[in-house]
Design an enzyme around this catalytic site. Structure first.
Site, mmCIF file in Angstrom:
data_model
loop_
_atom_site.group_PDB
_atom_site.id
_atom_site.type_symbol
_atom_site.label_atom_id
_atom_site.label_comp_id
_atom_site.label_asym_id
_atom_site.label_seq_id
_atom_site.Cartn_x
_atom_site.Cartn_y
_atom_site.Cartn_z
ATOM 1 N N GLY A 168 38.630 39.813 38.419
ATOM 2 C CA GLY A 168 39.793 39.406 37.613
ATOM 3 C C GLY A 168 39.401 38.433 36.523
ATOM 4 O O GLY A 168 38.256 37.984 36.439
ATOM 5 N N ASP B 298 33.245 46.318 35.865
ATOM 6 C CA ASP B 298 34.274 45.400 35.363
ATOM 7 C C ASP B 298 34.015 44.996 33.916
ATOM 8 O O ASP B 298 34.851 44.320 33.311
ATOM 9 C CB ASP B 298 34.380 44.150 36.256
ATOM 10 C CG ASP B 298 33.049 43.440 36.426
ATOM 11 O OD1 ASP B 298 32.085 44.074 36.896
ATOM 12 O OD2 ASP B 298 32.952 42.253 36.076
ATOM 13 N N ASP C 235 32.676 42.254 26.828
ATOM 14 C CA ASP C 235 32.052 41.182 27.602
ATOM 15 C C ASP C 235 30.586 40.971 27.217
ATOM 16 O O ASP C 235 29.659 41.408 27.901
ATOM 17 C CB ASP C 235 32.169 41.438 29.114
ATOM 18 C CG ASP C 235 33.504 40.934 29.653
ATOM 19 O OD1 ASP C 235 34.370 40.565 28.845
ATOM 20 O OD2 ASP C 235 33.679 40.918 30.889
HETATM 21 P P1 AMP Z 1 30.930 38.349 33.956
HETATM 22 O O1 AMP Z 1 29.613 38.418 34.638
HETATM 23 O O2 AMP Z 1 31.001 37.314 32.845
HETATM 24 O O3 AMP Z 1 31.429 39.676 33.537
HETATM 25 O O4 AMP Z 1 31.959 37.773 35.032
HETATM 26 C C1 AMP Z 1 32.209 38.392 36.261
HETATM 27 C C2 AMP Z 1 33.418 37.762 36.891
HETATM 28 O O5 AMP Z 1 33.208 36.373 37.086
HETATM 29 C C3 AMP Z 1 34.688 37.871 36.076
HETATM 30 O O6 AMP Z 1 35.731 38.027 36.985
HETATM 31 C C4 AMP Z 1 34.749 36.539 35.382
HETATM 32 O O7 AMP Z 1 36.071 36.178 35.030
HETATM 33 C C5 AMP Z 1 34.199 35.611 36.436
HETATM 34 N N1 AMP Z 1 33.586 34.418 35.860
HETATM 35 C C6 AMP Z 1 32.398 34.320 35.217
HETATM 36 N N2 AMP Z 1 32.159 33.065 34.846
HETATM 37 C C7 AMP Z 1 33.216 32.321 35.250
HETATM 38 C C8 AMP Z 1 33.569 30.939 35.172
HETATM 39 N N3 AMP Z 1 32.772 30.046 34.594
HETATM 40 N N4 AMP Z 1 34.743 30.564 35.707
HETATM 41 C C9 AMP Z 1 35.555 31.447 36.306
HETATM 42 N N5 AMP Z 1 35.278 32.760 36.415
HETATM 43 C C10 AMP Z 1 34.129 33.195 35.900
HETATM 44 MG MG MG Z 2 32.916 40.418 32.679
#
Ligand code: AMP
Ligand code: MG
Length: 503
Positions: free
Chosen positions: A99, A260, A270
């Protein structure tokens, strides 16, 4: 009375007309909540191109309200802020619920250019933050902002970025950095994982609502098909195939192709540890966190197809027949990838028309690049300027800009001879061919070292380099003498640069 939509002059922030179509879905799809925002925010960068898409006058960038709104400190009138839920496969493994852990959708708006959603990334925690801080650091925000706009400049489907707002708020990663918020813009941020979420929970009604929303809002033509959900999957497969062709032709590596991070609209989505190919290596891993090399350059099309099968699994309850779901992927992904890749490679190589043997020639070309490892961008750019025929006496001198990239000049000469023989099969005046090649082979891509220079300066509160890179990368195929240094190979200090999932 409102002015007509077409030609509507760019207006003030308060005039954004939100319609919030995603927020009109039932509450299961998201959590309504306001962003937390940033203390004492300041503007780091903003894109006039994206402002134009939204109908925001660039004069608005200087208003304190711009920073306040796009830091998440104040909601614009009409916004209905929320964080969406999704799940997904990460590095090939089912990860369950994820999410928007650090993204808030401010809302959606519709104008003459289409439907646009505005999302703030890094504006604080949400119910999906899973223990993380809900923040994004300035470093990764600059990379996302610049690469979104660089990809758009290259004509590659992508989410866009309106602005970066920064603050002195410390954020802990490997070291202490500072926080920033990127305002991202796209017709939709719905992911493959948004569908996997409902399917994994056997929630067919929600799955159908989400698919109907995507069809009705973005792909109404699918509604006419005998099986609209199979048609939607076929559309996603087609667009994802084309997206992979674009990435491969320009040497882009996403780095984290988890389900995702895959857009249901076929957009690049992303931006994290992405990279552009420099010294060519098809096995290059751009993400330091990708220890097994799942997301190497050469694997990208395979991974995209694997991800599409996960989407097919998720949509199966709606599609009904497994063969129909599989066919929607198989009959559309591969053909779309191959057709677009051939078209892009023919333009890169200057072929006036495609011939049957071109696939073999293109394969040999990649093998040749793999063996000799020239800089991918510089190779094709220099090739674009070479003549189709050359006097053998003068060949070494004429071809020097390309030849000099190779230690093994004889190998380069042999490849050039094959290339010229192939050009002769579909003759084309040099001027016309070179114009096509120069428009297909960018001079400027967002090399890691370029982003790094902009980041280091920004960390010292000098944001000018971001602005300069933005100006350069929106016209990546044009010669821009003032930006000549941005086409250069990485300097020595950049050899050890690593990018990871840390963001
Ligand atoms: P990503 O690898 O950036 O695609 O992130 C994967 C998941 O981790 C997604 O659900 C992001 O919203 C969550 N996420 C990544 N970094 C953070 C953060 N610093 N705080 C909260 N959620 C994060
Ligand atoms: Mg992501």
């Amino acid at each position: 009375m409102n002015a007509p939509e077409t030609g509507r002059p760019a207006g003030r922030l308060e005039q954004l007309e939100f319609d919030n179509s995603f927020a009109a879905l039932p509450g299961e799809f998201y959590t309504r909540l306001a962003p937390l925002g940033l203390p004492h925010p300041y503007l780091v960068a903003a894109s006039t191109d994206v402002a134009a898409l939204l109908g925001i006058d660039p004069g608005e960038f200087q208003r304190p309200e711009f920073c306040e709104i796009f830091a998440g400190n104040r909601l614009p009138p009409g916004s209905d802020a929320l964080a969406a839920v999704y799940s997904g496969h990460q590095f090939g493994i089912w990860a369950g619920q994820l999410g928007d852990g650090r993204a808030h959708l401010l809302g959606g708006l519709r104008n003459a250019g289409g439907h646009w959603e505005i999302q703030l990334k890094g504006a604080g925690r949400t119910p999906y933050s899973r223990g993380a801080d809900g923040r994004a650091v300035l470093r990764s925000s600059i990379r996302e902002f610049l690469c979104s706009e660089a990809m758009a400049g290259l004509g590659i489907p992508t989410t866009r970025a309106l602005s970066i707002v920064g603050a002195d708020l410390p954020v802990r990663r490997e070291s202490i950095e500072t926080a920033a918020v990127v305002a991202r813009v796209a017709p939709s941020f719905i992911r493959f994982g948004s569908f996997e979420h409902w399917s994994s929970r056997d929630r067919k009604a929600e799955l159908r609502q989400l698919a109907d929303y995507v069809i009705d809002t973005f792909r109404p033509q699918c509604r006419e098909a005998a099986n609209p959900y199979a048609a939607l999957l076929a559309d996603v497969a087609h667009r994802t195939g084309e997206l992979m062709a674009h990435w491969m032709a320009v040497g882009f590596m996403h780095g984290v192709m988890n389900t995702d991070n895959m857009s249901i609209l076929g957009l690049t989505l992303d931006y994290g540890p992405f990279g552009f190919m420099e010294a060519f290596d098809a096995g290059h891993i751009c993400n330091h966190s990708d220890t097994h090399g799942r997301y190497t350059f050469r694997n990208q099309p395979h991974v995209a197809q694997w991800n599409l099968y996960r989407l097919a699994d998720a949509l199966l309850p709606l599609i009904g027949k497994p063969t129909l779901a599989q066919g929607a992927v198989d009959e559309h992904f591969g053909p779309a990838f191959e057709a677009r890749f051939e078209q892009l490679m023919c333009a890169k190589l200057g072929f006036r028309a495609a011939l049957d043997d071109d696939e073999a020639f293109i394969g040999e070309t990649f093998g040749f690049l793999q063996q000799h490892r020239p800089d991918f961008t510089q190779f094709f750019r220099a090739l674009s300027k070479l003549p189709a025929t050359v006097d053998p006496e003068k060949q070494a001198k004429t071809d020097a800009p390309l030849r000099d990239m190779f230690v093994d000049r004889a190998a380069c000469d042999a490849w050039l001879a094959n290339w010229r023989a192939r050009l002769a099969q579909t003759p084309w005046e040099d001027d016309a061919r070179q114009a096509v090649m120069l428009a297909a082979n960018p001079k400027y891509v967002l090399r890691n070292w370029l982003a790094e220079v902009a980041i280091r300066k920004a960390q010292d509160k000098d944001f000018s380099e971001i602005e300069r890179l933005l100006a350069c990368l929106r016209r990546p195929c044009d010669e821009q003498s003032e930006f000549e240094q941005y086409a250069a190979l990485p300097p020595d200090w950049a050899n050890g640069l690593e990018v990871s999932c840390s963001s």
